[in-house]
Design an enzyme around this catalytic site. Structure first.
Site, short mmCIF file in Angstrom:
data_model
loop_
_atom_site.label_atom_id
_atom_site.label_comp_id
_atom_site.label_asym_id
_atom_site.label_seq_id
_atom_site.Cartn_x
_atom_site.Cartn_y
_atom_site.Cartn_z
N ASP A 200 -45.61 -29.51 -36.63
CA ASP A 200 -44.66 -28.75 -36.31
C ASP A 200 -43.70 -27.93 -37.18
O ASP A 200 -44.31 -27.94 -38.46
CB ASP A 200 -43.40 -29.81 -35.63
CG ASP A 200 -42.51 -29.24 -34.61
OD1 ASP A 200 -42.57 -27.82 -34.28
OD2 ASP A 200 -41.54 -29.92 -33.63
C1 NOJ Z 1 -40.07 -26.95 -32.77
C2 NOJ Z 1 -40.08 -28.43 -32.65
O1 NOJ Z 1 -39.65 -29.71 -32.93
C3 NOJ Z 1 -41.59 -27.88 -31.55
O2 NOJ Z 1 -41.24 -28.26 -30.05
C4 NOJ Z 1 -41.51 -26.43 -31.49
O3 NOJ Z 1 -42.36 -26.33 -30.53
C5 NOJ Z 1 -41.60 -25.75 -32.35
N1 NOJ Z 1 -40.38 -25.98 -33.10
C6 NOJ Z 1 -41.99 -24.00 -31.82
O4 NOJ Z 1 -41.21 -23.43 -31.57
#
Ligand code: NOJ
Length: 742
Positions: free
Chosen positions: A262
């Site tokens: 993530d």
């Molecule tokens: C953080 C988030 O937790 C995740 O769900 C998302 O896909 C990513 N950022 C990218 O934006």
């Protein structure tokens, strides 16, 4: 490209080129407009690494994507096309209700179509991977990201996970569609105290039984990517959890796609105190099984020195690069780096009437009628009532929720527009009454310039004018529809809350409206189940509308005027007070259950100052008309492990209107080697029960469905007595018993 050629390509890459494939950056690195949401810090990576990076996060639109891809390929060298990935969580341009609303539809087949449509739009615009579905199971309404989940039940979530992945990827066989990246692996939904980014701790049996099934279903449905969770699971950050990413995901489940971290979660291993520095973090993440580093400097700067030190082998890097190249190859990017996307295709595919129509249907199915005293709804449009539509969401187009980052709120049909299609202007007055929220500190913390207080909080004279006009309109009306709820920034990522009520200013307005002695219908917009006790007390009818998507205004009006008979059923329990969180229906049996304990008085499992049960249970929702679930029957009282039982329940619609029932089947294992939930959903059917008819609905239950996961994560089936419970929600069930022989 043939596999042998792809191998040759891999072998011809320099180590920097290989590492580049494992680095994902966001738009600003390529002079593109950036729509990513997340903390910003200087990454400190070289321009050379930017030039070699393999994928891009959250850049949108065919024109921009083409420009970036062309510029990238023009840099020469091996010219490996970029992969464009994005958060397409519940729609692209055609935005649907939030997933918690989709969960309330109990209609995975419809949701699959919605995701097919989302994929068609995103594909046309040049996207190649969607960071969705988010399949984290949720128990705690304090957590803002319950918005992105389909709810609290492992079985129901697994059905939606399968549908969403299937929808996104169904076009791939024809060279269209987009890749689904299921997230957040694993256990993010269990963050302690519902506080964002907090830790998750749980038993192995709980993990397997409740939290893993939806990810597993997504992987089995063919999801080609998996994103790790930002959080720890049982003390280990998911982004560096070798057991989770290598042993379970790859070896046990056979996943051979790409694992991505993530946003910044590899770097955050240092913040967790799990890695000594960024290089150590890079080692631990790659070693655990993370292929792509999203938005952190760790792989870009750390992998080469790790190789030089001999701590990491090139073989390990090659394996990750191979998976990334294979995905690019599967998408035929080497043949056509744009995959057929274009501005013309975008124009032809975005927001078409058919797509809007489907969004309207999803929105209708997502809304849950919670209360309907004296059959106030549906309203008769041909009567001569004067209607006052009042509240901050009465004519507000910003009701898409936090994760609709590609949608344009201006494409939204507001409630005023929707209701206006049923009522003549002379019979409808619309007043804002108050702002959504009147707390400058709240906006100050959001950090986004577009969300600053001065654009959202009216000065006190204007607020007074709004209030007085609303009360005057309400006094003139025969029926009041109040439309209120959460501000977009109150839920979604980083939207944890401890108070789950309507903002005070809205509740005060509703309280005042309720004193006027007119029928009040409340419509609640939110990204989570709110505590609605005060709203219920003030209202004759209540509709939970979630963030309803761009067709929200139409769907709401369809329900209010009876063109659609509401069918939504909650997929997450609604707490009666905040202090109950986490609350969910499939909890374990306690030794001192409140209602059935032999003990009397104080010493049972309950609160001394609040009800034990939710305000509305999982599976709950009303429809127009009357149905009765008659006594269920079962065809056998005992089965062997190779057999099945069939349970049948006659459902009678004594009313004069057809309605869709979601008939829910729950199981309870009476005695087991691990204490079992009081009940758990094992099947459901959505059936139209025609007016005046009785439909007998049957479920076949195989012995194989009676098992559970033990503390070693093994699925075991134990002989003994079982109860099957059937009903319209998790609370109102009727049971039959049978046993499984040794
Ligand atoms: C953080 C988030 O937790 C995740 O769900 C998302 O896909 C990513 N950022 C990218 O934006």
């Amino acid at each position: 490209m043939e596999e042998a050629k792809l191998r040759q390509l891999l072998n011809s890459l320099t180590i920097e080129e290989k590492i580049g494939q494992l680095v994902q950056l966001s738009g600003e690195f390529y002079n593109a407009s950036d729509i990513s949401m997340g903390p910003q810090r200087k990454l400190g990576i070289t321009q050379r690494m930017v030039d070699l990076s393999g994928s891009v996060l959250n850049v949108a639109g065919a024109r921009q994507i083409h420009r970036l891809q062309e510029a990238h390929l023009a840099k020469g060298g091996h010219a490996i096309p970029l992969l464009f990935m994005s958060d397409i969580v519940y729609g692209y341009k055609t935005v649907y209700p939030i997933p918690l609303g989709m969960g309330a539809s109990w209609d995975p087949a419809l949701i699959k179509k919605a995701y097919e449509n989302a994929a068609e739009e995103a594909y046309a615009g040049g996207q190649q991977v969607a960071f969705a579905p988010m399949v984290d199971l949720v128990h705690d309404a304090r957590w803002g990201r319950v918005l992105e989940s389909t709810g609290e039940d492992p079985y129901l979530n697994a059905q939606f996970a399968k549908a969403m992945v299937g929808g996104f990827q169904s076009g791939l066989k024809n060279g269209k569609g987009i890749v689904s990246c299921v997230k957040h692996f694993a256990g993010y939904g269990a963050v302690e105290a519902g506080r964002e980014y907090n830790s998750a701790d749980m038993s192995i049996s709980n993990l397997y039984q409740d939290y893993l099934p939806s990810y597993k279903a997504a992987v089995q449905a063919g999801a080609k990517m998996v994103m790790t969770s930002l959080t720890t699971l049982n003390g280990v950050p998911a982004t560096a959890d070798k057991w989770l990413l290598s042993d379970l995901l790859r070896k046990q489940w056979g996943f051979n796609g790409v694992v991505i971290s993530d946003y910044a979660s590899i770097y955050e291993l240092t913040q967790h105190g799990f890695a000594a520095d960024e290089q150590d973090a890079a080692y631990k993440a790659l070693d655990a099984g993370v292929d792509i580093d999203m938005k952190s400097p760790c792989y870009a700067n750390g992998l080469k020195p790790l190789l030089a030190d001999g701590r990491l082998s090139e073989k390990k890097i090659d394996a990750a690069v191979w998976r990334v190249l294979s995905l690019k190859n599967e998408l035929c990017l080497f043949e056509d780096p744009f995959r057929g996307s274009s501005e013309a295709l975008e124009k032809a595919n975005l927001l078409t009437p058919a797509k809007r129509q489907l969004a309207r249907r999803v929105s209708q199915e997502a809304m849950v009628l919670l209360k309907n005293q004296r059959h106030l709804l549906p309203l008769d449009r041909s009567s001569h009532h004067q209607v006052a539509l009042i509240g901050p969401y009465a004519d507000e187009y910003k009701m898409l929720g936090l994760w609709a980052i590609h949608g344009d709120p201006k494409d939204t049909i507001t409630f005023k527009q929707g209701v206006g299609e049923y009522l003549d202007a002379s019979r409808l007055t619309v007043e804002k009454g108050t702002d959504i929220i009147r707390d400058a500190d709240f906006f100050a913390e959001s950090g986004r310039p577009e969300d600053q207080a001065n654009s959202q909080i009216s000065d006190s004279a204007t607020e007074k004018k709004h209030h007085d006009s609303a009360i005057a309109a309400a006094k003139r009306a025969d029926i009041i529809i109040f439309a209120g709820g959460e501000h977009t920034l109150q839920s979604g990522e980083a939207g944890s809350r401890t108070k789950l009520r309507l903002p005070d200013n809205q509740q005060r307005l509703l309280d005042e409206l309720a004193t006027l002695g007119k029928p009040v219908i409340s419509v609640i917009i939110s990204g989570r189940p709110l505590v609605l006790t005060d709203v219920l007390a003030d209202s004759d009818a209540v509709i939970q509308a979630w963030f309803p998507g761009i067709e929200g205004g139409h769907a709401l009006a369809d329900i209010i005027f009876g063109a659609y008979n509401p069918s939504g059923r909650l997929s997450m329990s609604m707490p009666a007070v905040e202090g109950q969180a986490p609350i969910y229906y499939n909890h374990l049996s306690t030794g001192r259950p409140e209602k059935t304990s032999q003990h009397v008085g104080r010493f049972v499992s309950r609160y001394t100052d609040a009800p034990t049960g939710p305000l509305f249970p999982f599976g709950y929702g009303l429809s127009y008309g009357e149905v009765t679930y008659h006594q269920p029957t079962i065809d056998q009282s005992q089965i062997s492990s190779a057999q099945s039982v069939t349970i049948s329940v006659p459902v009678e619609n004594a009313g004069d209107i057809d309605r869709t029932e979601t008939i829910q089947l729950y199981l309870h294992d009476e005695v087991a080697s691990i204490v079992q939930p009081v009940k758990r959903l094992i099947d459901f059917k959505r059936e139209v029960i025609p007016a005046g008819k009785t439909v007998t609905v049957s479920f076949e239950v195989k012995a194989q469905q009676l098992g559970f996961y033990n503390q070693r994560g093994e699925y075991v089936i134990e002989p003994g007595k079982f109860e099957l419970m059937v009903g319209p929600n998790s609370d109102e069930t009727q049971a039959v018993e049978f046993s499984l022989k040794d």
